[in-house]
Motif scaffolding. Structure first.
Motif, mmCIF file in Angstrom:
data_model
loop_
_atom_site.group_PDB
_atom_site.id
_atom_site.type_symbol
_atom_site.label_atom_id
_atom_site.label_comp_id
_atom_site.label_asym_id
_atom_site.label_seq_id
_atom_site.Cartn_x
_atom_site.Cartn_y
_atom_site.Cartn_z
ATOM 1 N N SER A 1 1.043 -1.433 -0.100
ATOM 2 C CA SER A 1 0.102 -0.142 0.033
ATOM 3 C C SER A 1 0.793 1.247 -0.229
ATOM 4 O O SER A 1 1.550 1.507 0.346
ATOM 5 N N SER B 1 1.998 1.775 2.978
ATOM 6 C CA SER B 1 3.035 0.783 4.090
ATOM 7 C C SER B 1 4.353 1.356 3.522
ATOM 8 O O SER B 1 6.034 1.406 3.541
ATOM 9 N N GLY C 1 -1.613 9.252 7.418
ATOM 10 C CA GLY C 1 -2.596 7.765 7.353
ATOM 11 C C GLY C 1 -3.325 9.398 8.359
ATOM 12 O O GLY C 1 -5.394 9.329 8.224
ATOM 13 N N TYR D 1 -4.974 3.394 -3.976
ATOM 14 C CA TYR D 1 -5.628 1.786 -2.651
ATOM 15 C C TYR D 1 -6.600 1.851 -3.588
ATOM 16 O O TYR D 1 -6.634 -0.393 -4.096
ATOM 17 N N THR E 1 -10.032 3.605 6.367
ATOM 18 C CA THR E 1 -8.714 2.412 6.009
ATOM 19 C C THR E 1 -7.413 3.068 6.136
ATOM 20 O O THR E 1 -6.802 2.138 6.391
ATOM 21 N N SER F 1 -5.768 2.762 10.161
ATOM 22 C CA SER F 1 -5.634 1.149 9.537
ATOM 23 C C SER F 1 -4.798 1.114 9.490
ATOM 24 O O SER F 1 -3.268 0.403 9.908
ATOM 25 N N ASP F 2 -4.635 1.450 7.776
ATOM 26 C CA ASP F 2 -3.190 1.265 7.797
ATOM 27 C C ASP F 2 -1.933 2.445 8.489
ATOM 28 O O ASP F 2 -1.075 1.357 8.787
ATOM 29 N N ALA G 1 -4.672 -2.777 5.454
ATOM 30 C CA ALA G 1 -4.815 -1.852 3.959
ATOM 31 C C ALA G 1 -5.842 -1.832 3.731
ATOM 32 O O ALA G 1 -6.072 -2.240 2.541
ATOM 33 N N SER G 2 -7.198 -2.448 5.242
ATOM 34 C CA SER G 2 -8.067 -2.987 4.182
ATOM 35 C C SER G 2 -9.209 -2.167 4.945
ATOM 36 O O SER G 2 -9.136 -1.947 6.651
#
Length: 438
Positions: A103, A106, A121, A239, A332, A335-336, A342-343
Motif C-alpha cells: 500500500s 506502507s 494516514g 488503494y 482504511t 488502519s494502515d 490496509a483494508s
C-alpha cells in the motif's frame, strides 16, 4: 523511449543487452491486445471515477452554487486550475498504486519512516472528518426539503444509521449505489440543460477563466479548492488501483479511460454549476443565498416548481452517496497508518469509519441552529489545512526511482505537482491568517 519499457520485468539469466525475454514479449502482446479491445479498456474504469464522484458531493455543490450566486462567473478559473492539478496528482497516485508492493502508506513508512506514514494516514482521516460534516448536513437538508416540515437533524440521524447498516451489510451497497448514481445523474443532466435554458452570458463566463479574486471571496475560493483539488481522494486512488490489481501494461489505457475523464467530468459539472447559479441567482438579484431554499431556485428555468424537488433529491443523493466512500477511506487510511492492515475490513478501519459517521452527526446536532450553507463551506475550507502534507508525500513517492522504476515522474509531471503543492500551502497559510485574524 519504447512505450512498453515500463512493463519489462528484470532480465533473466543469460539475457544480454539488446535481447528481450519471452515474458516481456508476452506482456507487450497482451498490452497491445488490451488497447485494441474497447471492452477491456472500459473495464479499467474505476478508481479515478470514484475519486471524481467523491469530489462531486454536497460541499462541491454548495461552494460552487454560492460562487456563482455571489460573484457571478468570476471564480470559474478556480475550477479549471483545480481540475488540471487534480489530474496530475491522481495520475501520480495511480502509478503509485501500480508500483507499491502492499500500500502507499506502507511504502511511505518503509522509505521515509514509520512516523511519516502515521502522519499521512491521520491526515487523510482528519480530512474525511471535515468532509463528513458536509455529507451529514447535506443528507439531512436534502431530505427535509423533499418532505417539508420535517427536521434536517432527524434525517441526518436516519441517514447516518442507514450508512452504518450498509457498511455492515455489504451486499446491499451495490444496489443502493446504483440508485443513488441515477439520482445524481438526474441532477447532472439538469445542470447541463439549465446551462443553456437559463441563457447565461457566455462571454462573461469566458472572462471568468482569467484569474481574479473578488473582495471577500477568499474563504469561498479555499472551499472550492478543498472540494475540487481533493488531495485525500487522489491519495486514496492508489488503494483502489492496488485493489483492482492494475499493472504497468494497463497504465496508458487507465490514463485515457479512467484518470483523465474521471477527473475532468466533475470539473466540467462544477463549472456548469457556477454558470447556472450566476445566470439564475446572481443576475436576478438573488446574490446572497443564506439558505438552501434560495439555491433550490437554480432549476426553476427548466422545471418550474418541480425544480426545487429535483435539487433536493440530487443534493441528498450526492451527500448520501459520498458518506460511504468518505468513511471507508478514512477508516482504511487510519488502519494502515497504525499498522493494522490496509483494508476496510479490519477492526480498526471499522471503528475509524464509525467515528467519522459519529463526528459528522455530532457537529450537525451541535450546530443545528447555524446556517447549513456556511457550515458546509467552512468545513470544506478546513480540509486544505492537511492537504499540503499529503500532496508533498505523493510527489516525493512518485519520484522514488527505486520504487517507481519507469513509472517515475517526468519533469513536466513534477512541475504540475509542485504547482499543486504550492497552491495548497498558500491557501492553508491564507486560511490560518483569516482564522487568526478573526
Amino acid at each position: 523511449m519504447n512505450e512498453h519499457v515500463a512493463s519489462r520485468p528484470p532480465a533473466t539469466p543469460g539475457t544480454g543487452h539488446g535481447r528481450i525475454d519471452t515474458e516481456t514479449v508476452r506482456n507487450i502482446v497482451e498490452s497491445r491486445k488490451t488497447r485494441r479491445t474497447l471492452w477491456r479498456q472500459l473495464a479499467l474504469i474505476g478508481p479515478a471515477f470514484v475519486a471524481g464522484a467523491w469530489q462531486f458531493g454536497p460541499g462541491n455543490l454548495t461552494t460552487a452554487m454560492n460562487a456563482g450566486a455571489l460573484y457571478g462567473y468570476a471564480l470559474i478559473w478556480v475550477i479549471i486550475v483545480s481540475t488540471i492539478l487534480m489530474i496530475f496528482l491522481t495520475d501520480m497516485s495511480v502509478r503509485l498504486g501500480i508500483r507499491t508492493p502492499v500500500s502507499l502508506i506502507s511504502s511511505i513508512k518503509e522509505r521515509l519512516g514509520g512516523w511519516v506514514g502515521v502522519v499521512a494516514g491521520v491526515g487523510v482521516f482528519l480530512i474525511t472528518l471535515c468532509f463528513s460534516v458536509g455529507n451529514a448536513v447535506g443528507s439531512g437538508v436534502g431530505l427535509s426539503m423533499l418532505i417539508p416540515g420535517t427536521s434536517p437533524v432527524m434525517w441526518t440521524v436516519i441517514c447516518t444509521v442507514a450508512v452504518a447498516s450498509i457498511l455492515l451489510l455489504k451486499g446491499i451497497y451495490g444496489i443502493v449505489e446504483k440508485v443513488l448514481i441515477v439520482i445524481v445523474a438526474l441532477m447532472a443532466v439538469s445542470f447541463i440543460v439549465s446551462a443553456f435554458v437559463s441563457n447565461p452570458d457566455w462571454a462573461a463566463a469566458g472572462a471568468g477563466l482569467i484569474p481574479v479574486v473578488p473582495d471577500g471571496a477568499w474563504l469561498l475560493i479555499i472551499g472550492l479548492v478543498g472540494t475540487n483539488f481533493s488531495i485525500n481522494a487522489a491519495f486514496y486512488t492508489s488503494y483502489g488501483t492496488k485493489a483492482r490489481r492494475r499493472t504497468e501494461t494497463d497504465y496508458r489505457d487507465i490514463t485515457m479511460v479512467d484518470t483523465i475523464p474521471g477527473i475532468i467530468a466533475p470539473g466540467i459539472m462544477t463549472a456548469l454549476v457556477i454558470v447556472v447559479a450566476a445566470a439564475v441567482l446572481n443576475s436576478t438579484g438573488t446574490d446572497a443565498p443564506g439558505a438552501f431554499g434560495g439555491l433550490a431556485k437554480i432549476f426553476e428555468p427548466i422545471a418550474g416548481p418541480v425544480g426545487a424537488w429535483i435539487f433536493a433529491l440530487g443534493f441528498f443523493g450526492s451527500a448520501f452517496s459520498s458518506m460511504i466512500p468518505n468513511c471507508i477511506a478514512g477508516g482504511t487510511m487510519l488502519s494502515d497508518a497504525l499498522g493494522k492492515g490496509a483494508s476496510a475490513d479490519t477492526r480498526t478501519a471499522r471503528l475509524g469509519s464509525a467515528f467519522i459517521l459519529a463526528f459528522g452527526l455530532t457537529v450537525t446536532i451541535v450546530f443545528a441552529g447555524s446556517s447549513p450553507v456556511e457550515l458546509i463551506i467552512i468545513a470544506q475550507a478546513l480540509t486544505v489545512l492537511f492537504a499540503p502534507i499529503l500532496a508533498a508525500l505523493i510527489l516525493i513517492m512518485a519520484n522514488d526511482r527505486k520504487l517507481m522504476g519507469q513509472l517515475r515522474n517526468r519533469w513536466w509531471q513534477n512541475a504540475f505537482g509542485v504547482l499543486g503543492l504550492v497552491t495548497v500551502v498558500a491557501l492553508s497559510v491564507r486560511l490560518i491568517v483569516s482564522l487568526v485574524g478573526g
